[in-house]
Structure formats: structure tokens, C-alpha cells
Design an enzyme around this catalytic site. Sequence first.
Site, PDB file in Angstrom:
ATOM      1  N   HIS A 226       0.817  -1.222   0.000  1.00 50.97           N
ATOM      2  CA  HIS A 226       0.000   0.000   0.000  1.00 50.97           C
ATOM      3  C   HIS A 226       0.848   1.269   0.000  1.00 50.97           C
ATOM      4  CE1 HIS A 226       0.397   0.269   4.522  1.00 50.97           C
ATOM      5  NE2 HIS A 226       0.308   1.551   4.249  1.00 50.97           N
ATOM      6  N   ASP A 277      -0.715  -7.414   1.854  1.00 53.16           N
ATOM      7  CA  ASP A 277      -0.015  -6.124   1.880  1.00 53.16           C
ATOM      8  C   ASP A 277       1.480  -6.333   2.107  1.00 53.16           C
ATOM      9  OD1 ASP A 277       0.313  -3.417   1.806  1.00 53.16           O
ATOM     10  OD2 ASP A 277      -0.414  -3.052   3.848  1.00 53.16           O
ATOM     11  N   SER A 378       4.055   2.515   8.368  1.00 54.58           N
ATOM     12  CA  SER A 378       3.680   1.475   7.409  1.00 54.58           C
ATOM     13  C   SER A 378       4.903   0.857   6.742  1.00 54.58           C
ATOM     14  CB  SER A 378       2.766   2.068   6.334  1.00 54.58           C
ATOM     15  OG  SER A 378       1.520   2.422   6.880  1.00 54.58           O
TER      16      SER A 378
END
Length: 433
Positions: A226, A277, A378
Site C-alpha cells: 500500500h 499487503d 507502514s
Amino acid sequence: MRVLLVCLLLCALVVSDSEGSHELHGVSDASNCGCLNGGTCVTYKYFSNIWRCNCPKKFQGEHCEIDTLKTCYHGDGHSYRGKANTDIMDRPCLAWNSANVLTKTYHAHRPDALQLGLGKHNYCRNPDHQRRPWCYVQVGLKQLIQECKVHDCSSGKKPALPPGKLEFQCGQKALRPRFKIIGGEFTIIENQPWFAAIYRRHRGGSVTYVCGGSLISPCWVVSATHCFINHQKKEDYIVYLGRSRLNSMTPGEMKFEVEQLILHEGYRADTLAHHNDIALLKILSNNGQCAQPSRSIQTICLPPWNADPNFGTSCEITGFGKENSTDYLYPEQLKMTVVKLVSYQECQQPHYYGSEVTTKMLCAADPQWETDSCQGDSGGPLVCSVQGRMTLTGIVSWGRGCALKNKPGVYTRVSRFLPWIRSHIGEENGLAL
């Protein structure tokens, strides 16, 4: 006095045995000793209930199981029975029958210890078919699994490392793991030497921080899809290793271009959750080199297949993420905190995330809900101790808010993606398996 006389007599028999073989008698049933490699079972003349193995010249050990002339291993080294007893950094191995090792999975008191080559010694073995022979090494207060300084027979004799030159040793860091941090704290890269800081170039020459990542081999970083899904041009990304500060240089850091950017073909995003992901970045410096090991640059071990730590285990997360979702800027200094793994049953409760959480994900949170991964973290690592090694258990993926009650951070479960990782990296030398 009677006990002393018996001991003296036994000692005399042992001495006489060393001077001649007439005090020993062969035993027809060699199973009494379990001798290997052509060893013969013998008993003492006056103590027929005491057996031992008489070993051929090149073998030794209680069962003649140690090959004194073996200097290399074949395959993964599962059958290696030589006498190498240091890791690749020349640290001594712990004996398989030492007190600390007896608490581990593999030790000298297992019923199958002889078959696995384990015993009253500290020689390198590979009982569980890892990449090569290994042993337990004392590092600080922990006993860590470390690969051994013994070479593959098929590759010829491995040259000795020049003095001071390091090799990659996955999951090893200069500073001791700290699983008792509450609320998070600023840290330095030596605490998480596998952490990769990923930046993006913009038109006009500006550069902004994008996401974190983890070095899993000298040439490969793993992160989250992502982070790149809306901008997939690999030439626009820069990766730094060995960096403690967001916008200023750290001594010893290395800068890399992205040679390949591989996003998971099954990635999809729901209203909240990110599925599959995970992403891979192949890195290369301007002079054509991959990462070089140092105190501040190291690979992280990949987990065993489907062998994640138990729920409730304390693990470390690291990144330049915001401390609160309302913050405008990322912190300048690298930050690390500790969270605990949350069970699927708990994380799938309606007041948590319900069915958004799948078995390809892991949840982790601070029990007091005071600290968490947040925006900017992230792609970074969730690192846990697995079988004595610091291991990449998860990748920061998604969550609602930051440190909200009943809303833990959700992480890509790395153990479920090992085949995908291998399919792209293959058996490249240095993969931190």
C-alpha cells in the site's frame, strides 16, 4: 572406605586399559553401547556390566559419533558430525548439554539426540534442517541460534575473513532486545539495524519520507504494497540503511536506488483493511553494491513456516511514524516501542475489527492502549524473538487511528508469505531464512 577402594580399583582398571587391551572384552550384543561408524562395544574384565565404545581411529565420542576429520558439510549439513564449534563471528558455541541449552528445543537430553548428532559437546549441528549447521551462542543474557563457521563441501574451502570484516548474521544486533519499553522511546539504528527508510523523489528535487521496510538479504528489502500502489515508478524511490534520523545523515548509513519494485499481485484494499499487503524492493547503490554489514546495518531473520510466536508475546515495532494521527510532522528521530500479539479470536470480535482480520494478518497492541504503530510506520517491522532469534513476524499494514482502545495495529503475517518471497528472490545467497 569401601567406596574409596572400589573407586581406586576402577581407576586402576581404566589405567590398565590404556596400557593394553587385555583388560577389555568384546561384547557380542553391540546394542548395549549403540556404537556407530564401526565402533565396537567392549566391557571391563572385572565389571561386565560397564560398557563403552572402542572407536576407529578417526572417530570419537561416547558412541563414536564424532568425525574428527570432517571439515565441511554436504547439503544443509543435517548429517554433519565434525568438530566446528564457533559461529561465523568466532564466538564459542554452547554445549548441547549445558543448563541454558537444556531449556531449548534441541539439546543433548532429547530421546533422539544421538540420531541428531547432539551430545556432551559444543560442536555445530543442524538437527532441524536449517540452511547450514548452527549452534547456540551466548549473546548478552540470551542464547541465540547462530550459523557456524564451517564451509559447504561443494563450494570449496571458504577463505578466512580479513580482520575486522563482518558478515551478515540475521537477527543479531549490537544492542540487547528491550521488550519492556512502555509508551515508546526514541532510539538509534543499532537497536533495529535491519530497518530501512524509504523516500520518494518529487518533481523539483524535493524528497519525502514514504514508509519503512526491513532488510531480509543484502540486496532485498521487504515492505508493504500500500506504500507504493499509487506510485509504482521504481526510479523515484530511495532507500537508506543505517539511518537514525529522518532528514539528516547518520554516520555509516548507506543509500540505495531501487532496481526492482515488486508489489503483491493479490493486493486489495477494503474500506479499512489491506489484504496481501507485502512488497519487495531490490536495492543497489550507485557503485553497484548491495548492503554491507556493520553495527548499524544487518539483516532480519524470516520466520519459520507458520511458526509464529504465541499470542501475548512481546514484540518490537520501529519507525518514523507520527505519535498521534493528528500530528502534522513525522518525528525527526527513529522511534521504537513494544506491543503484545493479540489472538485472532480477540481481534475478530465486533468491537475490534470483526471479519476484516484474516489469518494472513496479525494483531498487536499495547495492553494499556498508550502506544501503537501510526501513520508513517507502514511497511516497517514487527520483530519478535522466535527460537532465540530476532525474527520479522509482521509488517505494519493498517489499523483504525493510533493507540485507540480496542483498535490494535494490524500487520501482514510474514510466515504466510514465505513462498511468495522465495518465488521472487529464489535461493539467492544471503536470504535471512
